[in-house]
Structure formats: structure tokens, C-alpha cells
Design an enzyme around this catalytic site. Structure first.
Site, PDB file in Angstrom:
ATOM      1  N   LEU A  18       0.863  -1.193   0.000  1.00 61.11           N
ATOM      2  CA  LEU A  18       0.000   0.000   0.000  1.00 61.11           C
ATOM      3  C   LEU A  18       0.888   1.227   0.000  1.00 61.11           C
ATOM      4  CD1 LEU A  18      -2.423  -0.600   2.997  1.00 61.11           C
ATOM      5  CD2 LEU A  18      -3.068  -0.619   0.590  1.00 61.11           C
ATOM      6  N   HIS A  19       0.594   2.196  -0.830  1.00 58.29           N
ATOM      7  CA  HIS A  19       1.369   3.432  -0.734  1.00 58.29           C
ATOM      8  C   HIS A  19       0.630   4.664  -1.240  1.00 58.29           C
ATOM      9  CE1 HIS A  19       1.990   2.683  -4.983  1.00 58.29           C
ATOM     10  NE2 HIS A  19       2.291   3.947  -5.095  1.00 58.29           N
TER      11      HIS A  19
END
Ligand code: UD1
Length: 373
Positions: A207-208
Site C-alpha cells: 500500500l502506498h
């Protein structure tokens, strides 16, 4: 023969695997000289250096050392630094890849200096202008002289925006070249063992995106769902630096670290991550590239985003868009085999770099349609 000088721009983690196969093909050809320009947008060893070594890239010919900043700061700093390089060592071509801030910055510099500009992975559109990457894609494609698309939806998007068909070439997906080039090294690793998970019986998580991780309530909601999912399937979560910082700022890191079913890791090397992906039962991500890699590997992918610029991974692949509140239900579907596929999109065949090199050769020395005063 006068050799064409080609700048290949790399900046951030998702760029390295797109440039490496092209660099290796061009290095074997005598009509050109390929030089690597690293803007330094990603600078941690595990976001940059390990990718160079895993992908067999030499140190960059030019390193701009730009680092982090706001979008304007990052884009502006890359422009200033890259313009200086171009004024001193003018290339015949600037090749940019993907959609990061450095892609846009170097495209602007090349276009204003009338250097021939090519964009690899052109034509992708999410239709969502709140994504910084969408702005970067639109402007870069508008400026490029030559646009290489990974799939035919890219050609359709570009034509709909009025870009002449003569500039657009469907070359396929170069990420698959990187994977196939590294496959012997990838297959020789046993990364699952290191995390105490069994091949085929774990999920991988990345996730980013600012929209998922920069807002406390979205990030907290996603973390709750990951914790619930980990009771059914252990998860290996390779945490991006942005996400690590937000988990800490929002006080969510301790709860996550307490979960037996969640193995937290620093960002993994390319070969390690792909080895882990090959043995995964499912991926949960908001990345662009992982949507494609999982389609190629026939691994269900649940993408925590409202849209994707890679729709072919849904229509022909294993990808599905999910929200935090639909993730649990989609995990069920993925675990019961509902998301498998039997085919690969056209030209995702490991030969994209050769097609790109051939295209560059064919267009080298030809007049550009753009004229500079
Ligand atoms: C960037 C790209 C995104 C790509 C992603 C992959 C843009 C707009 N975004 O997002 O398209 O999918 O890379 O990772 O170009 N940081 C470190 N170490 C690093 C790099 C970054 O600590 O090596 C920190 C920065 O200080 C910053 C944060 O991570 O706070 C985000 O970095 P940034 O380059 O702004 O964007 P990404 O979220 O990585």
C-alpha cells in the site's frame, strides 16, 4: 556511423524494472549509446540500489540526487537538474517511463529543448485527475514524439485525445520482460520460508497511495480489514516508506505489529518480491505494476482503488477493484478460485524491449513533426 545518444530516465521503484530490459537490449546494439539518468526521486537502498543490482544495471551515468519534496518541489528540482545535464550532454533521445513526477519533469525538459522524446507505457488512463500520476501521464503523452503502449486500450485513449496514430506503437508490457529476464534468479529463492509462511497459503500486501494511506480513517479502516483477513490467510506486508511513516504518525503501527497473521517487512528487493508473488494465494495492493504482474502470474489481485489505468487486468486478467468494505467478500471469492484466468494479454510476452529498440532505431534520424524555433 554516428551513434545516437539515448537517455533512459529512472527515478522511482516502479521505473527500474521497466528500464532494465530496454537498457540490456540497447547495450548490445551498435547504432546507439544508452545512458542511465537517475533523478534520485527514490533514494533508500531498498527502494533503489537493490533494484539496480537485482536487475543487472550498472551505476547510473548521471545521478541528479533530487530526493523528496512536494510535487512542485520534486518536479521543479528534477527539471532544473536534468536541463543542466541536457545542456552539457545533449542526447538525441530522452526516453521516459511510467507516470511518476520525474517522468513528467524530464519530458518537459526534453520537449522544451527539442530533444526527441519517447514515452514507454504511454496511453494508460484511470480517468481520475485526483491522482497525481494521471496528470503526469496526460501531460507526458501530450509532449511525446513517440508513444509506446502496453495494450490496445492505450492506443484508443491516445487517439481519443487527438494524438496522431503515426506516433503511437503498441509494443506490449515491458514489466513481463523484466520478470522473464530475472526468472532463474527469482525461482532460486525461498522467501516464503523466511517469513514462516507456506507456498500457496499466504497473501502479499503493498500500500502506498496517498488516497489510502495519508488519511487516518481510510488507513485505519484498511488495517482493520487486513487484520480480519489475516485470521484466514497469513499476510506478508512489505511496507512502503510513506506508509510506514503514516502508520507511525497515526499510532496504528503497534496494533499491526501485534498480529500473528501479519508479517511486516521493509520494502523487498525485486527478485525477492517476485519470488514471494509467485507463491502467493492472493495479492492485496494499490500498486499499478502488481495488478499486471499478478495477471501474468494468474494470481488473484484485489486492488484497493476506485479505478485503474490498467483495465485489461480486469477484463482479461485476475484483478478486481475493491473498497475496504468489500475486501472481505472479495477475499472469499478469490480463495474459492473465482478470479483465475487462462490467458495473457496480447504482447505480454517478454519481447517488448526488442520491439521498443527496433522502433527507436526506425525513428532515429527521421524528422520530428515538432519544430523548434
Ligand atoms: C511514487 C510515485 C508513484 C509510484 C510510487 C512507487 C509520484 C507522484 N508517485 O510515489 O507513482 O507508484 O512512487 O513507490 O511520482 N521515501 C523514502 N525513501 C525513498 C523514497 C521515498 O523514505 O526511497 C519517502 C519520501 O520521503 C516521501 C514518501 O516516501 O515522504 C513518498 O515518496 P514519493 O517519491 O513522494 O512518492 P511515492 O509515494 O513513493
Amino acid at each position: 556511423m554516428i551513434r545516437q545518444n539515448i537517455h533512459l530516465i529512472v527515478a522511482a521503484r516502479p521505473n527500474f524494472m521497466k528500464v532494465a530490459p530496454l537498457y540490456h537490449v540497447l547495450k548490445r546494439q551498435d547504432w546507439c549509446r544508452a545512458e542511465l539518468v537517475h533523478t534520485g526521486q527514490h533514494y533508500d537502498a531498498n527502494m533503489s540500489d537493490t533494484f539496480f543490482s537485482d536487475l543487472g544495471l550498472p551505476p547510473p551515468d548521471y545521478h541528479l540526487g533530487v530526493g523528496s519534496g512536494s510535487h512542485a518541489e520534486q518536479t521543479g528540482a528534477v527539471m532544473v537538474a536534468y536541463e543542466e545535464i541536457c545542456l552539457r550532454h545533449r542526447p538525441d533521445w530522452t526516453v521516459v517511463v511510467g507516470d511518476v513526477n520525474s517522468t513528467l519533469a524530464c519530458a518537459l525538459v526534453a520537449a522544451k529543448l527539442c530533444i526527441a522524446l519517447a514515452h514507454l507505457e504511454a496511453g494508460l488512463r484511470s480517468g481520475d485527475r485526483t491522482m497525481p500520476e494521471e496528470i503526469n501521464r496526460i501531460v507526458t503523452d501530450r509532449l511525446a514524439d513517440l508513444l509506446w503502449t502496453p495494450s490496445s486500450d492505450g492506443n484508443d485513449n491516445l487517439k481519443a485525445e487527438g494524438i496522431s496514430g503515426e506516433r503511437i506503437e503498441l509494443v506490449g508490457n515491458i514489466m513481463i520482460d523484466a520478470f522473464e529476464l530475472q526468472r532463474p534468479q527469482i525461482d532460486s529463492l525461498c522467501v516464503a520460508e523466511r517469513f514462516g509462511v507456506e507456498r500457496g497459503r499466504y497473501g502479499i500486501v503493498t500500500l502506498h497511495r496517498p488516497s489510502n494511506v495519508d488519511d487516518r480513517s481510510s488507513l485505519a479502516q484498511i488495517i482493520d480489514v487486513l487484520i480480519a483477513t489475516s485470521h484466514r490467510l497469513p499476510l506478508v506486508f512489505a511496507v512502503h516508506p510513506r506508509t510506514r511513516a503514516r502508520l507511525h504518525d497515526f499510532g496504528l503501527d503497534a496494533a499491526l505489529a501485534r498480529q500473528d497473521g501479519i508479517r511486516l517487512s521493509e520494502p523487498l528487493r525485486y527478485n525477492e518480491f517476485m519470488n514471494l508473488a509467485c507463491g502467493a494465494r492472493l495479492a492485496i495492493t494499490d500498486s499499478g505494476g502488481i495488478q499486471e504482474e499478478t495477471t501474468y502470474l494468474n494470481i488473484p489481485c484485489l486492488t484497493l482503488r476506485p479505478n485503474t489505468e490498467r483495465p485489461i487486468t480486469i477484463t482479461q486478467g485476475t484483478n478486481r477493484l475493491v473498497r475496504p468494505d468489500t475486501l472481505a467478500e472479495m477475499v472469499d471469492q478469490a480463495l474459492t478460485g473465482g478470479l483465475r484466468t487462462t490467458r495473457h494479454p496480447a504482447l505480454w510476452d517478454g519481447k517488448t524491449a526488442a520491439r521498443v529498440a527496433e522502433s527507436l532505431f526506425r525513428h532515429s534520424g527521421r524528422d520530428l513533426t515538432r519544430t523548434c524555433a
